[in-house]
Motif scaffolding. Structure first.
Motif, short mmCIF file in Angstrom:
data_model
loop_
_atom_site.label_atom_id
_atom_site.label_comp_id
_atom_site.label_asym_id
_atom_site.label_seq_id
_atom_site.Cartn_x
_atom_site.Cartn_y
_atom_site.Cartn_z
N ASP A 62 -64.38 57.32 -57.79
CA ASP A 62 -63.25 56.42 -58.04
C ASP A 62 -63.64 54.98 -57.74
OD1 ASP A 62 -60.31 55.91 -58.47
OD2 ASP A 62 -60.46 55.25 -56.40
N MET A 63 -64.37 54.78 -56.67
CA MET A 63 -64.81 53.43 -56.30
C MET A 63 -65.78 52.87 -57.34
SD MET A 63 -66.93 52.19 -52.93
CE MET A 63 -68.49 52.56 -53.77
N LYS A 64 -66.70 53.70 -57.80
CA LYS A 64 -67.70 53.24 -58.77
C LYS A 64 -67.08 52.90 -60.12
CE LYS A 64 -70.54 56.74 -58.32
NZ LYS A 64 -71.74 57.60 -58.50
N SER A 65 -65.98 53.55 -60.46
CA SER A 65 -65.35 53.30 -61.77
C SER A 65 -64.40 52.11 -61.73
CB SER A 65 -64.58 54.55 -62.22
OG SER A 65 -63.51 54.83 -61.34
N ALA A 66 -64.15 51.56 -60.55
CA ALA A 66 -63.23 50.42 -60.42
C ALA A 66 -63.86 49.16 -60.99
CB ALA A 66 -62.86 50.20 -58.96
N GLU A 67 -63.02 48.19 -61.34
CA GLU A 67 -63.52 46.88 -61.77
C GLU A 67 -64.44 46.33 -60.69
OE1 GLU A 67 -61.70 42.47 -62.92
OE2 GLU A 67 -60.38 44.21 -62.72
N ILE A 68 -65.57 45.79 -61.10
CA ILE A 68 -66.64 45.49 -60.15
C ILE A 68 -66.20 44.55 -59.04
CG2 ILE A 68 -67.59 43.60 -61.54
CD1 ILE A 68 -69.48 46.13 -59.28
N LEU A 69 -65.36 43.56 -59.34
CA LEU A 69 -64.93 42.62 -58.31
C LEU A 69 -63.84 43.19 -57.41
CD1 LEU A 69 -64.91 39.20 -60.25
CD2 LEU A 69 -66.63 40.08 -58.66
N ARG A 70 -63.38 44.41 -57.71
CA ARG A 70 -62.33 45.05 -56.90
C ARG A 70 -62.82 46.35 -56.28
NH1 ARG A 70 -57.44 42.76 -57.61
NH2 ARG A 70 -56.45 44.59 -56.68
N TRP A 71 -64.13 46.55 -56.27
CA TRP A 71 -64.64 47.82 -55.76
C TRP A 71 -64.31 48.02 -54.28
CZ3 TRP A 71 -68.20 48.68 -51.84
CH2 TRP A 71 -68.90 47.58 -51.36
N GLN A 72 -64.24 46.93 -53.52
CA GLN A 72 -63.96 47.05 -52.09
C GLN A 72 -62.53 47.50 -51.81
OE1 GLN A 72 -65.47 43.08 -50.99
NE2 GLN A 72 -66.93 44.10 -49.66
N ASP A 73 -61.64 47.33 -52.80
CA ASP A 73 -60.28 47.83 -52.64
C ASP A 73 -60.27 49.35 -52.51
OD1 ASP A 73 -59.51 45.22 -52.94
OD2 ASP A 73 -58.78 45.43 -54.99
N HIS A 74 -61.30 50.00 -53.03
CA HIS A 74 -61.39 51.47 -53.00
C HIS A 74 -62.36 51.96 -51.91
CE1 HIS A 74 -59.42 51.73 -57.05
NE2 HIS A 74 -59.93 50.51 -57.14
N GLN A 75 -63.01 51.05 -51.24
CA GLN A 75 -64.04 51.43 -50.27
C GLN A 75 -63.45 52.15 -49.05
OE1 GLN A 75 -66.19 48.12 -48.55
NE2 GLN A 75 -68.00 49.36 -48.14
N GLU A 76 -62.25 51.76 -48.65
CA GLU A 76 -61.66 52.35 -47.44
C GLU A 76 -61.45 53.85 -47.61
OE1 GLU A 76 -60.59 52.40 -43.58
OE2 GLU A 76 -61.42 50.72 -44.72
#
Length: 217
Positions: A186-200
């Motif tokens: 899910d994190m890898k498929s996120a928009e690249i500048l928003r990947w940290q939103d999924h990191q938690e």
């Protein structure tokens, strides 16, 4: 080599293949953006040169018309003056057109610079994300190795009770490993500048996986 021992190897290979397919920005993208800025700046320089040449040509025509207007021939003087005025109007129009062309090219340069900044930011984000993905993948590889170890232990269990306990541990570990992988995807498929939103979500899943790995001996 047993079939089970291929698990970590296959997982690593799958990760490498998936890594090639992930969205992200490369060094080549940054280089292309920089080249685009350079080309747009060249267009501005060319527009300025063209403008200078066009205005110079029109000014030459004005000077020629004024020269004719200043000749002491009364019958033609009015026509020559009118010609000079028309040529002067052409100069003014040429200057306006040239300025508009230069402004248009400068706007392209500004846009190209914005795109370069965006590309550089995406490239840095891609590097940061991929570095974190590699860290998590190491956790997944360790979990796969532990699962293989437990499966071998279950196969060699001395009694059914011991085998059942080990099977339960395997199920727990596999389930949590899958949660980590799902959060990572899910994190890898996120928009690249928003990947940290999924990191938690990935961090929480990894923490639970680490806890299980420490509990299962």
């Amino acid at each position: 080599m047993s079939i089970k021992s291929f698990g970590p190897l296959l997982t690593s290979l799958a990760f490498l293949v998936a890594g090639c397919q992930e969205s992200g920005t490369t060094q080549r993208d940054v280089a292309d953006a920089r080249e685009n800025v350079r080309e747009e700046q060249q267009d501005v320089a060319e527009a300025k040169r063209d403008a200078q040449e066009q205005v110079a040509d029109e000014q030459h025509d004005v000077d020629a018309a004024r020269h004719e207007a200043n000749k002491p021939v009364l019958d033609d003087q009015a026509d020559a003056t009118a010609d000079a005025q028309r040529e002067q109007a052409d100069v003014t129009e040429a200057q306006a057109d040239a300025q508009a062309a230069i402004q248009e090219e400068q706007a392209d340069v500004t846009e190209a610079k914005k795109e370069l900044q965006q590309t550089e930011a995406e490239f840095q984000a891609t590097q940061n994300r991929d570095a974190y993905v590699q860290q998590v993948q190491q956790k997944l590889d360790a979990a796969d190795a532990k699962i293989n170890e437990l499966e071998s232990r279950a196969d060699n269990a001395e009694n059914e009770g011991q085998e059942n306990v080990t099977d339960a541990q395997i199920d727990q570990l596999k389930a949590q490993r899958d949660r980590v992988e799902e959060a990572l995807d899910d994190m890898k498929s996120a928009e690249i500048l928003r990947w940290q939103d999924h990191q938690e979500n990935v961090k929480l899943a990894v923490q639970q996986l680490d806890r299980l790995m420490n509990e299962i001996k």
